[in-house]
Design an enzyme around this catalytic site. Structure first.
Site, PDB file in Angstrom:
ATOM      1  N   LYS A  55       0.574  -1.113   0.063  1.00 45.31           N
ATOM      2  CA  LYS A  55       0.113  -0.015  -0.082  1.00 45.31           C
ATOM      3  C   LYS A  55       0.775   1.083  -0.122  1.00 45.31           C
ATOM      4  O   LYS A  55       0.519   2.169  -0.733  1.00 45.31           O
ATOM      5  CB  LYS A  55      -0.865  -0.081   1.281  1.00 45.31           C
ATOM      6  CG  LYS A  55      -1.994  -1.023   1.102  1.00 45.31           C
ATOM      7  CD  LYS A  55      -3.044  -1.211   2.366  1.00 45.31           C
ATOM      8  CE  LYS A  55      -4.025  -2.237   2.209  1.00 45.31           C
ATOM      9  NZ  LYS A  55      -4.666  -2.484   3.683  1.00 45.31           N
ATOM     10  N   GLN A  99      -4.491  -1.747   9.832  1.00 43.48           N
ATOM     11  CA  GLN A  99      -4.359  -3.049   9.364  1.00 43.48           C
ATOM     12  C   GLN A  99      -4.708  -4.148  10.154  1.00 43.48           C
ATOM     13  O   GLN A  99      -4.478  -4.327  11.287  1.00 43.48           O
ATOM     14  CB  GLN A  99      -2.921  -3.188   8.986  1.00 43.48           C
ATOM     15  CG  GLN A  99      -2.529  -4.654   8.162  1.00 43.48           C
ATOM     16  CD  GLN A  99      -3.310  -4.966   6.881  1.00 43.48           C
ATOM     17  OE1 GLN A  99      -3.393  -3.729   6.066  1.00 43.48           O
ATOM     18  NE2 GLN A  99      -3.738  -5.936   6.448  1.00 43.48           N
ATOM     19  N   ASP A 122     -10.936   3.470   4.567  1.00 46.29           N
ATOM     20  CA  ASP A 122     -11.270   1.907   4.582  1.00 46.29           C
ATOM     21  C   ASP A 122     -12.631   1.441   4.596  1.00 46.29           C
ATOM     22  O   ASP A 122     -13.013   0.276   4.572  1.00 46.29           O
ATOM     23  CB  ASP A 122     -10.318   1.063   5.394  1.00 46.29           C
ATOM     24  CG  ASP A 122      -9.954  -0.382   4.898  1.00 46.29           C
ATOM     25  OD1 ASP A 122      -9.864  -0.467   3.855  1.00 46.29           O
ATOM     26  OD2 ASP A 122      -9.472  -1.051   5.953  1.00 46.29           O
TER      27      ASP A 122
END
Length: 282
Positions: A55, A99, A122
C-alpha cells in the site's frame, strides 16, 4: 458452453490509480498539500507487513504521502485507540488505515470506532456502514467498493438480478450485499452455517464468495451464465471458488489473484484523495 471471461482487476486498478494520481497532483498543486494516508500496524505478521508495504508503494506511485505507525504486538486496546485518535485529530493526515487483524487481545471494533468518519477511507466504522447503507456521502468498504466497480466495468447491471453473498463479515460480506441492494439486486446472505448452500448458490445470477474457505463454491453449483466474484484469498493463492470448474459455467469470473485484490487498494487510494479534497475544502 464457452469458458467465462476473466474480470481483470489488475488492469482496472491500474487505470483507477492513474486517474487517482492525476487528481492527487491537481489537489497538491491547488492547495500546496499532498493527500496523506496513515497506516497503523500492530505486530509483525508477515502477510500484514507485506500488505502494508504494498500500500505504501502504491501511495508513492499515486502521489499520496504515506505515514506508517508500527506498534508492538503487545499494544493494548487503549493504546491503539489513543494512537488512532491522535491521527484523527492531526490535520496533516487525511486518511487512516488500521491493518487488520490486530490480535485477539485487542478490541478491533473499539479501535475502528476511534477513527474519525471523515478519515475512514477503508470504510470500517459504524458511520461509514450507515452512510453507505442509506446512500449518503461517505466512504465504502474498499473491497465491496472495488467489486461494484468491477461489475460496472464489465457491464453487469445488478438490477432485478438475484445476488448471493457467501460471507457476512462487517467489512466485506455485509457491505457488499448492501451495495448490491442499492443497485436493486435481490440479495441473499449465506455463510458457513447455511443449510444446503449449494441450492442457494444455484439460484444466483451474481455470486460473491467472501467466506474465507478455499474452493467452497464448486462449479457444479454455479448457474450457467452467472457472474462469479471471488473475494476469498487463502494460502496458496486459492480463492473461495473452485476456479477450474466454475470457469466452465460462469459468464464472467474474477481470478485469484488479479481480480478483487488490486481493486481493494485502488479504491483505498481513490478514497484517500477524495477525503483530502473534502478536508481541504476543494
Amino acid at each position: 458452453m464457452t469458458q467465462a471471461r476473466l474480470m481483470d482487476g489488475t488492469a482496472l486498478a491500474r487505470r483507477t490509480v492513474e486517474e487517482t494520481a492525476r487528481k492527487a497532483a491537481d489537489l497538491t498543486e491547488r492547495t500546496g498539500t499532498a493527500p496523506c494516508l496513515a497506516t497503523v500496524l500492530v505486530g509483525e505478521d508477515p502477510a500484514s507487513v507485506t500488505y502494508v508495504r504494498m500500500k505504501q508503494n502504491r501511495c508513492r506511485k499515486a502521489g499520496i504521502e504515506s505515514r506508517h505507525v508500527a506498534l508492538p504486538a503487545a499494544t493494548t486496546t487503549a493504546e491503539l485507540v489513543g494512537v488512532l485518535r491522535e491521527l484523527s485529530a492531526d490535520s496533516g493526515v487525511h486518511g487512516i488505515l488500521l491493518q487488520h487483524p490486530v490480535g485477539d487481545h485487542v478490541d478491533e471494533r473499539a479501535a475502528f470506532e476511534a477513527i474519525a468518519p471523515e478519515k475512514d477511507v477503508d470504510g470500517v466504522t459504524f458511520a461509514s456502514f450507515a452512510t453507505m447503507s442509506f446512500g449518503l456521502p461517505g466512504f465504502v468498504s474498499c473491497t465491496p467498493g472495488g467489486i461494484v466497480r468491477l461489475l460496472d466495468e464489465y457491464g453487469v447491471d445488478p438490477s432485478g438480478k438475484r445476488a448471493v453473498v457467501v460471507g457476512r463479515s462487517a467489512i466485506l460480506g455485509k457491505p457488499v450485499g448492501m451495495l448490491l441492494l442499492a443497485r436493486d439486486a435481490t440479495v441473499t446472505y449465506c455463510h458457513s452455517r447455511t443449510r444446503d448452500l449449494s441450492a442457494a448458490v444455484r439460484e444466483a445470477d451474481i455470486v460473491v464468495a467472501a467466506v474465507g474457505r478455499p474452493r467452497l463454491i464448486r462449479g457444479q453449483d454455479i448457474k450457467p451464465g452467472a457472474v462469479v466474484v471471488d473475494a476469498g484469498y487463502n494460502p496458496g493463492n486459492v480463492g473461495d471458488v473452485d476456479f477450474d470448474s466454475a470457469v466452465e459455467r460462469a459468464s464472467l469470473i474474477t481470478p485469484v489473484p488479479g481480480g478483487v485484490g488490486p481493486m481493494t487498494i485502488a479504491t483505498l487510494l481513490e478514497q484517500t484523495v477524495e477525503a483530502a479534497a473534502r478536508q481541504l475544502g476543494v
